[in-house]
Write a protein that holds these residues in place. Structure first.
Motif, PDB file in Angstrom:
ATOM      1  N   CYS A  77       0.842  -1.198   0.000  1.00 32.22           N
ATOM      2  CA  CYS A  77       0.000   0.000   0.000  1.00 32.22           C
ATOM      3  C   CYS A  77       0.873   1.243   0.000  1.00 32.22           C
ATOM      4  O   CYS A  77       1.817   1.364   0.802  1.00 32.22           O
ATOM      5  CB  CYS A  77      -0.915   0.016   1.226  1.00 32.22           C
ATOM      6  SG  CYS A  77      -1.968   1.496   1.352  1.00 32.22           S
ATOM      7  N   THR A  78       0.582   2.158  -0.912  1.00 29.54           N
ATOM      8  CA  THR A  78       1.192   3.488  -0.906  1.00 29.54           C
ATOM      9  C   THR A  78       0.129   4.463  -0.432  1.00 29.54           C
ATOM     10  O   THR A  78      -0.931   4.592  -1.055  1.00 29.54           O
ATOM     11  CB  THR A  78       1.681   3.897  -2.305  1.00 29.54           C
ATOM     12  OG1 THR A  78       2.673   2.965  -2.749  1.00 29.54           O
ATOM     13  CG2 THR A  78       2.285   5.296  -2.274  1.00 29.54           C
ATOM     14  N   ALA A  79       0.383   5.130   0.682  1.00 31.23           N
ATOM     15  CA  ALA A  79      -0.584   6.052   1.271  1.00 31.23           C
ATOM     16  C   ALA A  79      -0.098   7.489   1.082  1.00 31.23           C
ATOM     17  O   ALA A  79       1.012   7.828   1.496  1.00 31.23           O
ATOM     18  CB  ALA A  79      -0.771   5.749   2.756  1.00 31.23           C
ATOM     19  N   VAL A  80      -0.919   8.318   0.439  1.00 26.40           N
ATOM     20  CA  VAL A  80      -0.570   9.720   0.200  1.00 26.40           C
ATOM     21  C   VAL A  80      -1.357  10.579   1.183  1.00 26.40           C
ATOM     22  O   VAL A  80      -2.584  10.600   1.152  1.00 26.40           O
ATOM     23  CB  VAL A  80      -0.876  10.137  -1.245  1.00 26.40           C
ATOM     24  CG1 VAL A  80      -0.440  11.586  -1.474  1.00 26.40           C
ATOM     25  CG2 VAL A  80      -0.188   9.211  -2.235  1.00 26.40           C
ATOM     26  N   GLU A  81      -0.637  11.251   2.067  1.00 25.24           N
ATOM     27  CA  GLU A  81      -1.263  12.033   3.124  1.00 25.24           C
ATOM     28  C   GLU A  81      -0.719  13.467   3.125  1.00 25.24           C
ATOM     29  O   GLU A  81       0.481  13.686   3.141  1.00 25.24           O
ATOM     30  CB  GLU A  81      -1.001  11.374   4.482  1.00 25.24           C
ATOM     31  CG  GLU A  81      -1.487  12.161   5.681  1.00 25.24           C
ATOM     32  CD  GLU A  81      -2.974  12.489   5.607  1.00 25.24           C
ATOM     33  OE1 GLU A  81      -3.306  13.696   5.588  1.00 25.24           O
ATOM     34  OE2 GLU A  81      -3.798  11.542   5.536  1.00 25.24           O
ATOM     35  N   MET A  82      -1.631  14.430   3.104  1.00 29.42           N
ATOM     36  CA  MET A  82      -1.237  15.839   3.069  1.00 29.42           C
ATOM     37  C   MET A  82      -0.778  16.347   4.436  1.00 29.42           C
ATOM     38  O   MET A  82       0.126  17.183   4.535  1.00 29.42           O
ATOM     39  CB  MET A  82      -2.435  16.681   2.584  1.00 29.42           C
ATOM     40  CG  MET A  82      -2.128  18.143   2.397  1.00 29.42           C
ATOM     41  SD  MET A  82      -1.171  18.422   0.904  1.00 29.42           S
ATOM     42  CE  MET A  82      -0.979  20.203   0.956  1.00 29.42           C
ATOM     43  N   ASP A  83      -1.389  15.838   5.492  1.00 32.44           N
ATOM     44  CA  ASP A  83      -1.133  16.348   6.833  1.00 32.44           C
ATOM     45  C   ASP A  83       0.023  15.581   7.483  1.00 32.44           C
ATOM     46  O   ASP A  83      -0.104  14.379   7.748  1.00 32.44           O
ATOM     47  CB  ASP A  83      -2.410  16.190   7.672  1.00 32.44           C
ATOM     48  CG  ASP A  83      -2.322  16.915   9.002  1.00 32.44           C
ATOM     49  OD1 ASP A  83      -1.200  17.180   9.460  1.00 32.44           O
ATOM     50  OD2 ASP A  83      -3.381  17.217   9.581  1.00 32.44           O
ATOM     51  N   PRO A  84       1.140  16.237   7.767  1.00 31.53           N
ATOM     52  CA  PRO A  84       2.289  15.544   8.382  1.00 31.53           C
ATOM     53  C   PRO A  84       1.948  14.907   9.723  1.00 31.53           C
ATOM     54  O   PRO A  84       2.516  13.881  10.090  1.00 31.53           O
ATOM     55  CB  PRO A  84       3.323  16.669   8.556  1.00 31.53           C
ATOM     56  CG  PRO A  84       2.925  17.720   7.588  1.00 31.53           C
ATOM     57  CD  PRO A  84       1.430  17.653   7.509  1.00 31.53           C
ATOM     58  N   ARG A  85       0.998  15.484  10.464  1.00 32.79           N
ATOM     59  CA  ARG A  85       0.603  14.902  11.757  1.00 32.79           C
ATOM     60  C   ARG A  85      -0.047  13.546  11.560  1.00 32.79           C
ATOM     61  O   ARG A  85       0.213  12.590  12.297  1.00 32.79           O
ATOM     62  CB  ARG A  85      -0.352  15.849  12.483  1.00 32.79           C
ATOM     63  CG  ARG A  85       0.213  17.231  12.761  1.00 32.79           C
ATOM     64  CD  ARG A  85      -0.898  18.163  13.239  1.00 32.79           C
ATOM     65  NE  ARG A  85      -1.980  18.239  12.252  1.00 32.79           N
ATOM     66  CZ  ARG A  85      -3.179  18.764  12.509  1.00 32.79           C
ATOM     67  NH1 ARG A  85      -3.452  19.219  13.718  1.00 32.79           N
ATOM     68  NH2 ARG A  85      -4.090  18.819  11.570  1.00 32.79           N
TER      69      ARG A  85
END
Length: 309
Positions: A77-85
Motif C-alpha cells: 500500500c502506498t498512502a498519500v497524506e497531506m497532513d504531516p501529523r
C-alpha cells in the motif's frame, strides 16, 4: 487530460491556550486539510475486492484505520497524506510490525505527487480536491483495475449520473468518457470524526480499457460549449458570444499545422451550421445526449477541420 490543480490551503487558525484540548495527547481534528476521519474502515474496503497480489494507492489515509485493513489483504500500500501529523500517526501505527515493510507513506499534495504503479485506488477524499483527484486518476498510466472513492454526495451523484437525468453534466460526460462509474453506497455524516456538514457517497470507477482514441482537451472543449446551456439546443450553445471566433482561430491554426492554405472566403459559422445539420444534433439538448452522441458530434467537427483545443 488537463493538469490537475488543487485549491490553495488557507493558513490554519492557531487556538489560544484556553482553547487547547483537555487531553494533550489527543490530536486535534485535521480540519485544515478538509479531512474527516472515517470511523468504520470497512465501508470502502469491502467494495474493492482486494487480491493478495494487489498494490493499493490510498489517498487521505488519516490515522490509518483503513490502511491496516488494506494491508491485511493486499501485497503493498502506498498512502498519500497531506497532513504531516496524520502521516506521523500512521507511521507509529505500523512501526516494528510486519506491515511496515509493505507500506510506503508519501507526505504531500496528491495532485502534485509522483504516483507509483497501482492496481486499486481507495480514497476517503478531502472534498476540496475531488475534481482534481478523479481526473488525475483517469490520466494515470498504466491503467488501474478499479477505484473505490468517497466523495461529497452531490459530487458523487454527478459522477454517476445518466444522460437525461437532472444531474447529467459536463463533469458526468467528461468522466464517463474514460470510465464506468456507479454509486455503491451512501455514507451518513455520523460515520466521520468530526462529522462533516454534508452527506457522502462511495463510487466505483472502472477505467475503459483501452481508453477512447480522443484527446481529452478536444472532448472537454466541445462539452464546455454544449453544456453551457444544457437544457438549450446545441445550436444555441454554438451561437453564444465568442464561440465562432474561437473555433475560427482553431481552424486557422489547424490549417497551418496541416500545411493547408487558409481560404479567407470560408465562413466558419456556415461550417458549424452544416455539421449540426448533417449530424442531426442541431435541435438536440446536451442534457439528453450521451457520450456516444458527443463523440459522433466531435468526429463530425474534426472531419470539417473544426477543433476545440
Amino acid at each position: 487530460m488537463p493538469r490537475a490543480t488543487s485549491d490553495r490551503f488557507s493558513r490554519a487558525h492557531q487556538p489560544s491556550a484556553k482553547a487547547a484540548p483537555q487531553n494533550p495527547t489527543q490530536m486535534p481534528p485535521p480540519q485544515r486539510f478538509g479531512q474527516h476521519i472515517l470511523k468504520n474502515p470497512s465501508i470502502a474496503q469491502e467494495y474493492a475486492n482486494l487480491r493478495p497480489t494487489d498494490k493499493v494507492l490510498e489517498v487521505g489515509p488519516g490515522t490509518g484505520n483503513l490502511t491496516v485493513r488494506i494491508l491485511e489483504k493486499a501485497k503493498h500500500c502506498t498512502a498519500v497524506e497531506m497532513d504531516p501529523r496524520m502521516a506521523a500517526e500512521l507511521t507509529k501505527r505500523v512501526q516494528g510490525k510486519p506491515e511496515q515493510r509493505r507500506l510506503e507513506i508519501v507526505v504531500g499534495d496528491f495532485v502534485k505527487a509522483e504516483l507509483p504503479y497501482f492496481d486499486v485506488c481507495i480514497s476517503n477524499t478531502p472534498y476540496q480536491i475531488s475534481s482534481p483527484l478523479i481526473f488525475r486518476l483517469l490520466s494515470h498510466r498504466p491503467l488501474f483495475r478499479v477505484a473505490i472513492l468517497m466523495f461529497q454526495r452531490e459530487f458523487a451523484l454527478r459522477l454517476a449520473a445518466a444522460p437525461g437525468s437532472a444531474l447529467w453534466s459536463r463533469l458526468s460526460a467528461n468522466v464517463q468518457l474514460y470510465a464506468a462509474v456507479d454509486t455503491v453506497m451512501h455514507v451518513g455524516r455520523n460515520n466521520f470524526r468530526p462529522p462533516p456538514n454534508v452527506e457522502s457517497s462511495v463510487v466505483r470507477v472502472v477505467p475503459r480499457d483501452p481508453p477512447p482514441p480522443v484527446r481529452f482537451e478536444e472532448f472537454d472543449g466541445l462539452t464546455r460549449i454544449v453544456f453551457s446551456r444544457r437544457n438549450k439546443t446545441v445550436h444555441a450553445g454554438f451561437q453564444a458570444k465568442g464561440v465562432a471566433e474561437m473555433l475560427e482561430r482553431n481552424w486557422r491554426t489547424w490549417c497551418a499545422e496541416q500545411g493547408e492554405i487558409v481560404d479567407d472566403g470560408v465562413k466558419i459559422k456556415a461550417r458549424i451550421e452544416a455539421v449540426l445539420d448533417e449530424t442531426g444534433f442541431k435541435e438536440s439538448r446536451a442534457a439528453k445526449m450521451d457520450v456516444n452522441d458527443l463523440l459522433k458530434l466531435l468526429s463530425a467537427f474534426h472531419d470539417a477541420g473544426i477543433h476545440f483545443a
